[in-house]
Motif scaffolding. Sequence first.
Motif, PDB file in Angstrom:
ATOM      1  N   MET A   1     -16.156   0.715  86.156  1.00 10.15           N
ATOM      2  CA  MET A   1     -16.530   2.343  85.603  1.00 10.15           C
ATOM      3  C   MET A   1     -15.387   3.249  85.990  1.00 10.15           C
ATOM      4  N   ASP A   2     -14.857   3.925  84.611  1.00  8.82           N
ATOM      5  CA  ASP A   2     -13.833   4.873  84.268  1.00  8.82           C
ATOM      6  C   ASP A   2     -13.990   6.202  85.452  1.00  8.82           C
ATOM      7  N   SER A   4     -13.204   9.661  87.490  1.00  8.78           N
ATOM      8  CA  SER A   4     -12.761  11.292  87.254  1.00  8.78           C
ATOM      9  C   SER A   4     -11.234  10.629  87.107  1.00  8.78           C
TER      10      SER A   4
ATOM     11  N   LEU B 101     -16.793  10.352  89.436  1.00 10.64           N
ATOM     12  CA  LEU B 101     -17.357  10.136  88.078  1.00 10.64           C
ATOM     13  C   LEU B 101     -17.306  11.079  87.003  1.00 10.64           C
ATOM     14  N   LEU B 102     -17.864  12.377  87.087  1.00 18.47           N
ATOM     15  CA  LEU B 102     -17.069  13.357  86.056  1.00 18.47           C
ATOM     16  C   LEU B 102     -15.800  14.013  86.341  1.00 18.47           C
ATOM     17  N   ASP B 106     -18.051  16.410  80.743  1.00 16.79           N
ATOM     18  CA  ASP B 106     -18.762  15.548  80.809  1.00 16.79           C
ATOM     19  C   ASP B 106     -20.327  14.922  80.717  1.00 16.79           C
ATOM     20  N   ASP B 152     -22.783  10.440  73.462  1.00 16.37           N
ATOM     21  CA  ASP B 152     -21.849   9.249  74.826  1.00 16.37           C
ATOM     22  C   ASP B 152     -21.768   9.698  76.058  1.00 16.37           C
ATOM     23  N   LYS B 154     -21.831  10.154  80.422  1.00 12.52           N
ATOM     24  CA  LYS B 154     -21.268   9.305  81.399  1.00 12.52           C
ATOM     25  C   LYS B 154     -21.788   8.565  82.331  1.00 12.52           C
ATOM     26  N   HIS B 184     -19.998   1.710  79.257  1.00 12.87           N
ATOM     27  CA  HIS B 184     -19.228   2.480  80.123  1.00 12.87           C
ATOM     28  C   HIS B 184     -19.796   3.435  80.524  1.00 12.87           C
ATOM     29  N   VAL B 185     -22.040   3.312  80.644  1.00 10.98           N
ATOM     30  CA  VAL B 185     -22.201   4.578  81.572  1.00 10.98           C
ATOM     31  C   VAL B 185     -23.092   4.399  82.657  1.00 10.98           C
ATOM     32  N   ARG B 211     -22.138  -1.098  86.690  1.00 15.18           N
ATOM     33  CA  ARG B 211     -22.657   0.432  85.799  1.00 15.18           C
ATOM     34  C   ARG B 211     -24.008   0.941  86.913  1.00 15.18           C
TER      35      ARG B 211
END
Lengths: 361, 361
Positions: A1-2, A4, B101-102, B106, B152, B154, B184-185, B211
């Motif tokens: 996961m990307d 932040s 993550l955010l 997002d 799309d 996150k 990617h989610v 994920r």
Amino acid sequence: MDLSLIVAGLPSTTPFTPPEVIERQRGGQFAVRLGANESSFGASPLAFQAIQDALGSIQNYVDGTHYELKEALVDHLGCAEDNLVIGPGIDGLLGQIARVLLNPGDKVVTSLGGYPTMEYAVIGVGGELVKVSYLQNGPDLEGLAAMAREVDAKIVYLANPDNPSGAWQSQEALSAFIDSIPSHVAIIIDEAYAEFAPSIPSASKWLHDPRVIRLRTFSKVYGMAGMRVAYALGHPDTVGPLNRIRMHFEVNILAYYAAIASLKDQPHAQWVAEETRKGREEYRSLAGELGLTALPTETNFVAIDVGGSDRAKELIALLGDRGIFIRMPWAAPLNRCIRVSVGLPEERMLFADAMRDIARL
Amino acid sequence: MDLSLIVAGLPSTTPFTPPEVIERQRGGQFAVRLGANESSFGASPLAFQAIQDALGSIQNYVDGTHYELKEALVDHLGCAEDNLVIGPGIDGLLGQIARVLLNPGDKVVTSLGGYPTMEYAVIGVGGELVKVSYLQNGPDLEGLAAMAREVDAKIVYLANPDNPSGAWQSQEALSAFIDSIPSHVAIIIDEAYAEFAPSIPSASKWLHDPRVIRLRTFSKVYGMAGMRVAYALGHPDTVGPLNRIRMHFEVNILAYYAAIASLKDQPHAQWVAEETRKGREEYRSLAGELGLTALPTETNFVAIDVGGSDRAKELIALLGDRGIFIRMPWAAPLNRCIRVSVGLPEERMLFADAMRDIARL
């Protein structure tokens, strides 16, 4: 996961290595734990009774408004309810304050070698730390204020009394410091050790000033570091917004009731402060006896100048070999010291005996 | 003080009104508390013993690595230590995950009327919520997945079993859902009520998939909502970064030892789950007796369709008048229901008696 953008750029650090990690490395528990400024004198009997009385409620969420604890604090401090926000320790409140005040890139001025969890909270939201060296024995108030102006800081952080030096600023010195800070800079005064100081500015002293946020805890004089309760005291416009992001039910319910009970036992807190003063004097005498100097302190710990950081590290290792856990400041000029918490009389004796052996080697 | 851009834009909301606030408004405590899905069955006797044994340590900080609790979880779950991060309740972990993550803007997909603290965590970091309506009796998995692709996203958030509907997704349904989410989610599966479900996918089931983050708590079947301990279970690349921003010493030390002890008392947890099943059946029978329908549930609460949100509000007020605290889902189509937690037999009887009176008015 990307991750932040902010967290992707963060190192995997921890502000402190817990003593339990050192214990697992050395293969045994420390006999004496004087490295984390915990209170060996323990919490009030009223707090323990409150915990017993609340055991039947641990299946329930705490009252997220913290109504009763705020009422008890209003009584104790003489402030208003909206001057207070309760949080899970000063660490938790520092994290919330960083989120409420900082945009990425905003600058926070603090002392080089000061409380690392503050720094951790700031970089955790993408803030930038600007550090001012300590003077020989404590924070450089003029230097902090000058730097806050120079870099157009958003926050300046000061612990009073200070950790790890132990230094205490009088109300006059503090007022002059606050007056020298620009009007748009928030001033966090971390008062974790305030109850050990000879006198504390009244709770109402800076309540009119939206810049000033004072932080107090039940971890130190109230003896409940493991319970995680603290409060922010300040102008409603500044502390109020913590309510927009704090997790409302995050204070442990036993901690909540224990904190309320602790406030009602001021004689216990005063006894702890008095015993702590005795212990500080003992450490000061010990330092003198060993040809060393104890830094002035108004906390529950003493920094002892042992002449250099290599010597400090060596002493910490030798004390560790004897089952005694202490720490040291990590940055110059304070890293010429070891830092030892005031323990019970028997703990202080074990520390003193060990120091008499090894500091004369 | 200027607030951060994100916090300046936030409303002063709280995810839940605590029952204590309602009690102060009505001028008296509720006699029966069945509105917050707390466990009336209480924690394990081993947990209470662990609390007693740890009382002498409350002046100390917890081991911030959570070594012993992680070891106990590794034993219990059969995962590795680095698949786990301990936090102060699922609420606390949701806040940390949002930060990790955010980036601002997002998108996070969740159910309209789902767990409000998740939404609070997301807007608290500047994330954007995209909500998918519930189906008649539970989350719309296809709708959530389609929306995650469409906007799309996150993160997509799903509670399983779900709150407030009670609906449970089988492993097959869940696997199909996960397969339908883009690579990617991040997929947060909130398993707060998992131990009440007929079967839980094994801890290792999705550990290979970075994920998937599963969240478990000691609040529900282990009966310690007020203690604040939970854990995130997932791929080290995803849960590991929580260590970069979590406050290391924030878990209460009594909660920590109580959680370790709770894990060792699986018979207690199984007894609570069994008693809860009995209570659900009682509520289902009661609903039938009153000409109402209980939604399928695999949690410690039951949503009962009372025919509309006005009727649900009316019943909640009437129950409140009789000292019984329950809640209702706030969004259509579930807001045709009241939601009542499974209490002790005597609490269920009081609820049933009151319902027999008022639901027939």
